[in-house]
Structure formats: structure tokens, C-alpha cells
Write an enzyme that holds these catalytic residues in place. Structure first.
Site, short mmCIF file in Angstrom:
data_model
loop_
_atom_site.label_atom_id
_atom_site.label_comp_id
_atom_site.label_asym_id
_atom_site.label_seq_id
_atom_site.Cartn_x
_atom_site.Cartn_y
_atom_site.Cartn_z
N PHE A 145 -21.85 19.71 46.62
CA PHE A 145 -20.57 20.10 47.24
C PHE A 145 -19.48 19.03 47.09
CE2 PHE A 145 -18.62 19.87 51.73
CZ PHE A 145 -17.47 20.55 51.36
N ASP A 180 -27.27 14.35 37.87
CA ASP A 180 -27.68 15.24 38.97
C ASP A 180 -29.01 15.89 38.61
OD1 ASP A 180 -25.85 16.82 41.40
OD2 ASP A 180 -27.80 17.66 40.80
N THR A 202 -22.57 8.69 55.78
CA THR A 202 -22.21 9.68 56.79
C THR A 202 -22.00 9.02 58.15
OG1 THR A 202 -23.13 11.53 58.05
CG2 THR A 202 -24.72 10.07 57.04
N ASP A 203 -21.20 9.68 58.99
CA ASP A 203 -21.02 9.17 60.36
C ASP A 203 -22.29 9.34 61.19
OD1 ASP A 203 -20.94 11.96 60.59
OD2 ASP A 203 -19.09 12.02 61.77
N GLU A 204 -23.24 10.16 60.69
CA GLU A 204 -24.45 10.41 61.48
C GLU A 204 -25.32 9.18 61.63
OE1 GLU A 204 -26.71 13.84 60.60
OE2 GLU A 204 -24.96 15.07 60.21
N TYR A 252 -32.90 13.01 58.21
CA TYR A 252 -31.77 12.87 57.28
C TYR A 252 -30.94 11.63 57.59
CZ TYR A 252 -26.97 13.37 55.65
OH TYR A 252 -25.73 13.10 55.13
N SER A 253 -30.45 11.54 58.84
CA SER A 253 -29.51 10.45 59.12
C SER A 253 -30.21 9.09 59.11
CB SER A 253 -28.79 10.69 60.44
OG SER A 253 -29.69 10.91 61.50
N LYS A 268 -30.28 8.04 55.52
CA LYS A 268 -28.94 7.59 55.11
C LYS A 268 -28.67 6.19 55.69
CE LYS A 268 -26.20 9.40 53.02
NZ LYS A 268 -25.95 9.46 51.55
N PHE A 322 -23.11 25.00 57.99
CA PHE A 322 -22.56 25.79 59.09
C PHE A 322 -21.40 26.71 58.68
CE2 PHE A 322 -19.76 25.65 63.03
CZ PHE A 322 -20.41 26.68 63.67
P1 NAD Z 1 -25.22 18.48 48.61
O1 NAD Z 1 -26.55 18.71 49.19
O2 NAD Z 1 -24.24 19.60 48.51
O3 NAD Z 1 -25.35 17.88 47.13
C1 NAD Z 1 -26.30 16.90 46.81
C2 NAD Z 1 -26.38 16.80 45.29
O4 NAD Z 1 -27.29 15.74 44.97
C3 NAD Z 1 -26.89 18.07 44.61
O5 NAD Z 1 -26.13 18.36 43.46
C4 NAD Z 1 -28.32 17.71 44.23
O6 NAD Z 1 -28.79 18.40 43.08
C5 NAD Z 1 -28.19 16.22 43.97
N1 NAD Z 1 -29.47 15.51 44.14
C6 NAD Z 1 -30.33 15.62 45.18
N2 NAD Z 1 -31.40 14.85 44.96
C7 NAD Z 1 -31.19 14.22 43.77
C8 NAD Z 1 -31.93 13.28 43.03
N3 NAD Z 1 -33.13 12.82 43.44
N4 NAD Z 1 -31.42 12.83 41.85
C9 NAD Z 1 -30.22 13.29 41.41
N5 NAD Z 1 -29.48 14.19 42.09
C10 NAD Z 1 -29.97 14.65 43.25
O7 NAD Z 1 -24.60 17.26 49.43
P2 NAD Z 1 -23.08 16.99 49.88
O8 NAD Z 1 -22.82 17.71 51.13
O9 NAD Z 1 -22.20 17.16 48.71
O10 NAD Z 1 -23.19 15.44 50.25
C11 NAD Z 1 -22.97 14.45 49.23
C12 NAD Z 1 -23.09 13.08 49.86
O11 NAD Z 1 -22.14 12.94 50.91
C13 NAD Z 1 -24.45 12.79 50.50
O12 NAD Z 1 -24.77 11.45 50.25
C14 NAD Z 1 -24.22 13.02 51.98
O13 NAD Z 1 -25.09 12.24 52.74
C15 NAD Z 1 -22.79 12.55 52.11
N6 NAD Z 1 -22.00 13.15 53.22
C16 NAD Z 1 -21.93 14.51 53.35
C17 NAD Z 1 -21.11 15.05 54.33
C18 NAD Z 1 -20.96 16.54 54.50
O14 NAD Z 1 -20.31 16.97 55.45
N7 NAD Z 1 -21.51 17.38 53.63
C19 NAD Z 1 -20.40 14.20 55.20
C20 NAD Z 1 -20.52 12.82 55.05
C21 NAD Z 1 -21.32 12.30 54.03
O1 DAU Z 2 -21.33 14.36 59.96
C1 DAU Z 2 -21.59 14.38 58.58
C2 DAU Z 2 -22.75 15.29 58.26
O2 DAU Z 2 -22.28 16.62 58.42
C3 DAU Z 2 -23.30 15.08 56.86
O3 DAU Z 2 -23.86 13.79 56.78
C4 DAU Z 2 -24.37 16.13 56.52
O4 DAU Z 2 -24.77 15.99 55.17
C5 DAU Z 2 -23.78 17.51 56.73
O5 DAU Z 2 -24.75 18.49 56.48
C6 DAU Z 2 -23.22 17.63 58.14
O6 DAU Z 2 -24.30 17.57 59.10
P1 DAU Z 2 -24.36 18.62 60.34
O7 DAU Z 2 -25.77 18.69 60.77
O8 DAU Z 2 -23.32 18.29 61.34
O9 DAU Z 2 -23.89 19.95 59.55
P2 DAU Z 2 -24.37 21.48 59.63
O10 DAU Z 2 -23.44 22.22 58.72
O11 DAU Z 2 -25.82 21.62 59.37
O12 DAU Z 2 -24.08 21.87 61.14
C7 DAU Z 2 -22.80 21.69 61.72
C8 DAU Z 2 -22.93 22.05 63.21
O13 DAU Z 2 -23.16 23.46 63.32
C9 DAU Z 2 -24.10 21.40 63.90
O14 DAU Z 2 -23.71 21.12 65.25
C10 DAU Z 2 -25.20 22.45 63.88
C11 DAU Z 2 -24.40 23.73 63.98
N1 DAU Z 2 -24.98 24.92 63.32
C12 DAU Z 2 -25.40 24.82 62.04
C13 DAU Z 2 -25.88 25.93 61.38
C14 DAU Z 2 -26.37 25.84 59.94
C15 DAU Z 2 -25.00 26.14 64.00
O15 DAU Z 2 -24.60 26.24 65.18
N2 DAU Z 2 -25.46 27.24 63.35
C16 DAU Z 2 -25.92 27.20 62.06
O16 DAU Z 2 -26.32 28.24 61.51
#
Ligand code: NAD
Ligand code: DAU
Length: 362
Positions: free
Chosen positions: A11, A33, A120-122, A147-148, A151, A187
Site C-alpha cells: 500500500f 518485493d 509505526t506509531d504503534e 506486529y508492533s 516493528k 479497516f
Molecule cells: P502492506 O502490507 O500493504 O505492504 C507490505 C509489502 O511488503 C507488500 O508488498 C509485501 O509483499 C512486502 N513484503 C512483505 N514481506 C516481505 C519480505 N519478506 N520481503 C520483501 N517484501 C515483503 O504494508 P503497508 O501498510 O504499505 O506498510 C508499509 C510499511 O509502513 C510497514 O513497514 C508498516 O509497518 C509501516 N506503516 C504502515 C502504516 C499503515 O497505516 N498502513 C502506518 C505506519 C507505518
Molecule cells: O498506527 C499505524 C498502524 O495502523 C500501522 O502500523 C499498521 O500497519 C496498520 O495496519 C494500522 O494498524 P491498525 O491496527 O490501527 O489498523 P486496522 O486497519 O487493522 O484497524 C484500524 C482500527 O479499526 C482499529 O482500531 C481496529 C478497527 N477495526 C479494524 C477492522 C479490520 C474494526 O473496528 N473493524 C475491522 O473490521
């Protein structure tokens, strides 16, 4: 500049690559990737002829070493990223998030390559609902989930390699991202695609948990600011003052899609579910001059809903399997946790898991 982007088919990584191609055309991008279930090659279709794509794993030390040897900088996005999956099976999180980061750090150390670590902030755990206070770069680490915690482990490796081996690294810890190309397990896309499918959105617990939403393009511009102007060894928190509770997000999605605001269900809470995240982005703003462009969350959400409506071919292949996995998890959670239509029952506060800071002082 030759830039290696790990996790560029995920993403945030895919959006980062799109932005880089558009706004930094002088940069040569190589994506590494593994194309796990979360990676989608199609997310890079719009820029396919402008980048190099390597299908491989960040834990493959020899591959990583070779790619880093011919790079000037690395931005490391690749990770297992979904909390719910980490509760079902932590091992891929330990492997990719910790061992993968280790292999990158060893390679940037060997070749003296600039490294930016996406986190991540987590890692800071959670904040109480309704109380003042936000995470800063000085907040103590206190992660809640597999997860967190992986990280957090990877962040600590980066800090140790910076101090002990002098690698040229920066870190950023961002709050919850939203925008196009996000997997439907998460979510916001889960609820948008549920409503588009005529299925009621699912809220964990009492729906009052708060996330600090930021548009993915704002996150990625902040990453570029840190990469170009950040101080080596420094951590920057990234957030856009987007605190919103989950119930409000679901009600907004329903409203924007023309449904009644109460057409959702409460479901089993996530074990250890963090209550609230909130970022103080002062360092990023004051030192690097970064400002978010998406300051109206509702407008950003409308645009994101529009993207999912227009790009069903992108998300449809993942939807059934994702919902089947959620249904299996829900069935495994016991009869006391049945789906409850919103408004049909009084909802007690979600369960709290005992946390270290709640133990009596001794
Ligand atoms: P995502 O799950 O959408 O994408 C992860 C990508 O990493 C995928 O393309 C997957 O194929 C690749 N990948 C996984 N394992 C791998 C491996 N062993 N080798 C090579 N590639 C691999 O994740 P995202 O939501 O895009 O998050 C990206 C980064 O940002 C992560 O480090 C996550 O911790 C961090 N982050 C995410 C959020 C959020 O809200 N989604 C917020 C803060 C930080
Ligand atoms: O804060 C940064 C993090 O945000 C990233 O590090 C993670 O990679 C990312 O997945 C996200 O973590 P969350 O656990 O906060 O995201 P998620 O989308 O899983 O859930 C967001 C909120 O919504 C959380 O409070 C759980 C809730 N939730 C989630 C799902 C999937 C629901 O209530 N219903 C749902 O179906």
C-alpha cells in the site's frame, strides 16, 4: 540517485513509488518485493516502464547485499503489517520485520548506503481515551501486539547499528494511513468494499478506539523530507492531526455511500486492542517544514471511496478470501461474541487487557 524501495508493491510503498516517479523524475527506482498476499504487482502498473522490479525477499541476505551495493539510498517499507494476522500467527512478523531489517542493516553497513526506516506509531503502545497527550519522539516504547513489537524490535536494531557502526540512518514513525491501493483487510478499505457489496461494516468492540488518520501521500512527502533533509540518527514522528474514532469513520463511509449511519454491526474486539493513537508532529514541521496537504479527513475519505468504487478490478480478487478469514476468526471466538446489529443492544466498554503500567507500584 539510485533508490532501493523495499515493499514497493504494498500500500504505502506503491504510493511512494508513484509519487517518486512523478515528483523526483531524476531518481532511478528499484523495487524489492516478495509479493506476499499483501503485495500486488498491479499497484505498480501505472509506473511499470519507469522502474525496475525485483521479486525477492528482504531476508535473502545475498540478494539484499547485491541490490544495496548498487544503490545510493534505501527506503525500507517491506513488512508484515496487519495486527489481526500477527495475533493469528506471529512468526512471519518476527521473520520479515526483524530478520529482514537485520539483513538490510548489514548490507547498508557493508556498503555505506543511506538508509531510511519506515516504522509505526504503534511502537509507543496506546493512549487513554479522552485524555490529553500525544506521542512524541521521546515517548517510551511500549508495543502491544506481535506486529508492533516486531516493528519496535526493528527500530531498536536501526538505532543500535547507527550508534555502534555509524550507519547513515533515519527513522520515521507514522500513524494510520488511508488512500488508494490499501489491502481490503484493513479497516477503511474493508468497510468501503463491504458497503459497496451490500454487506454491513464491522466495528470491533464498542467502536470508540481512536486512530490518527493521515493520507498516504502526506506520509510519503514526509518520508522524502526526512530522506533529503533529516538529521542522521534522528527519529521523526509523522501525523496530520487526524484523530477520529472508528465509529465515526464507519458512519461517514455509510453516509458518503448513501446508506443509513447505523447500518453496521459490532463484532468481537481485537485482543489487546490499542485504545488511542495520537501524533505530535512538531519536529517534522519545525525542523523540516513539512505540512500535510490533506487537512480535511472527510474530503480525503470521499476521494478514497471514489477510488475503490472506480477500481473494483484491483480489490475484487482479494475480497472473498479476506472475508472468509475474518469469518473463520469470528467463528473461533465463541458464542458470547456473536455479531450484534448496531442499536439492538447496549454496548459495554470493550475489554481491556492488563497492561504493565496498570500494575500497582512496588
Ligand atoms: P502492506 O502490507 O500493504 O505492504 C507490505 C509489502 O511488503 C507488500 O508488498 C509485501 O509483499 C512486502 N513484503 C512483505 N514481506 C516481505 C519480505 N519478506 N520481503 C520483501 N517484501 C515483503 O504494508 P503497508 O501498510 O504499505 O506498510 C508499509 C510499511 O509502513 C510497514 O513497514 C508498516 O509497518 C509501516 N506503516 C504502515 C502504516 C499503515 O497505516 N498502513 C502506518 C505506519 C507505518
Ligand atoms: O498506527 C499505524 C498502524 O495502523 C500501522 O502500523 C499498521 O500497519 C496498520 O495496519 C494500522 O494498524 P491498525 O491496527 O490501527 O489498523 P486496522 O486497519 O487493522 O484497524 C484500524 C482500527 O479499526 C482499529 O482500531 C481496529 C478497527 N477495526 C479494524 C477492522 C479490520 C474494526 O473496528 N473493524 C475491522 O473490521
Amino acid at each position: 540517485m539510485r533508490l532501493l524501495v523495499t515493499g514497493g508493491a504494498g500500500f504505502i510503498g506503491a504510493n511512494f513509488v508513484h509519487q517518486t516517479v512523478a515528483e523526483h523524475p531524476e531518481v532511478h527506482v528499484t523495487v524489492l518485493d516478495a509479493l506476499t498476499y499483501a503485495g500486488n504487482r498491479a499497484s505498480l502498473d501505472p509506473v511499470a516502464d519507469r522502474i525496475e522490479f525485483v521479486h525477492g525477499d528482504v531476508t535473502d541476505a545475498a540478494l539484499v547485499d547485491g541490490l544495496i551495493a548498487r544503490s545510493d539510498a534505501v527506503v525500507h517499507f517491506a513488512a508484515e503489517s496487519h495486527n489481526d494476522n500477527s495475533l493469528a500467527d506471529p512468526w512471519p512478523f518476527v521473520h520479515t520485520n526483524i530478520i529482514g531489517t537485520y539483513s538490510l542493516l548489514q548490507a547498508v553497513r557493508a556498503h555505506d548506503v543511506r538508509y531510511h526506516h519506515i516504522s509505526t506509531d504503534e511502537v509507543y503502545g496506546d493512549l487513554e481515551l479522552g485524555e490529553p497527550g500525544r506521542f512524541t519522539e521521546d515517548t517510551a516504547y511500549n508495543p502491544s501486539s506481535p506486529y508492533s513489537s516486531t516493528k519496535a524490535s526493528s527500530d531498536l536494531l536501526v538505532r543500535a547499528w547507527t550508534r555502534s557502526f555509524g550507519i547513515r540512518a533515519t527513522l520515521s514513525n507514522c500513524s494510520n494511513n488511508y488512500g488508494p491501493y490499501q489491502h481490503v483487510e484493513k479497516f477503511i478499505p474493508r468497510q468501503i468494499t463491504n458497503v459497496l457489496d451490500g454487506v454491513r461494516p464491522k466495528l470491533y468492540g464498542n467502536g470508540l478506539n481512536v486512530r490518527d488518520w493521515i493520507h498516504v501521500d502526506d506520509h510519503n512527502r514526509a518520508v522524502w523530507a526526512v530522506l533529503e533533509r533529516g538529521r542522521i540518527g534522528e527519529t521523526y514522528l509523522i501525523g496530520a492531526d487526524g484523530e477520529t474514532d472508528n465509529r465515526t469513520v464507519v458512519e461517514s463511509i455509510l453516509e458518503i455511500l448513501g446508506r443509513d449511519r447505523d447500518e453496521f454491526d459490532f463484532v468481537t474486539d481485537r485482543p489487546g486492542h490499542d485504545l488511542r493513537y495520537a501524533i505530535d508532529p512538531s519536529r517534522l514541521r519545525d525542523e523540516l517544514g513539512w505540512r500535510p496537504r490533506y487537512v480535511d479527513f472527510r474530503a480525503g475519505l470521499e476521494a478514497t471511496i471514489g477510488w475503490y468504487r472506480d477500481n473494483e478490478q484491483w480489490w475484487r480478487p482479494q475480497k472473498a478470501a479476506t472475508e472468509a478469514a475474518y469469518a473463520a476468526a469470528e467463528r473461533g471466538s465463541g458464542p458470547e461474541h456473536r455479531v450484534r446489529p448496531a442499536g439492538s443492544v447496549r454496548v459495554p466498554p470493550g475489554p481491556r487487557v492488563a497492561r504493565f503500567r496498570e500494575y500497582p507500584a512496588h
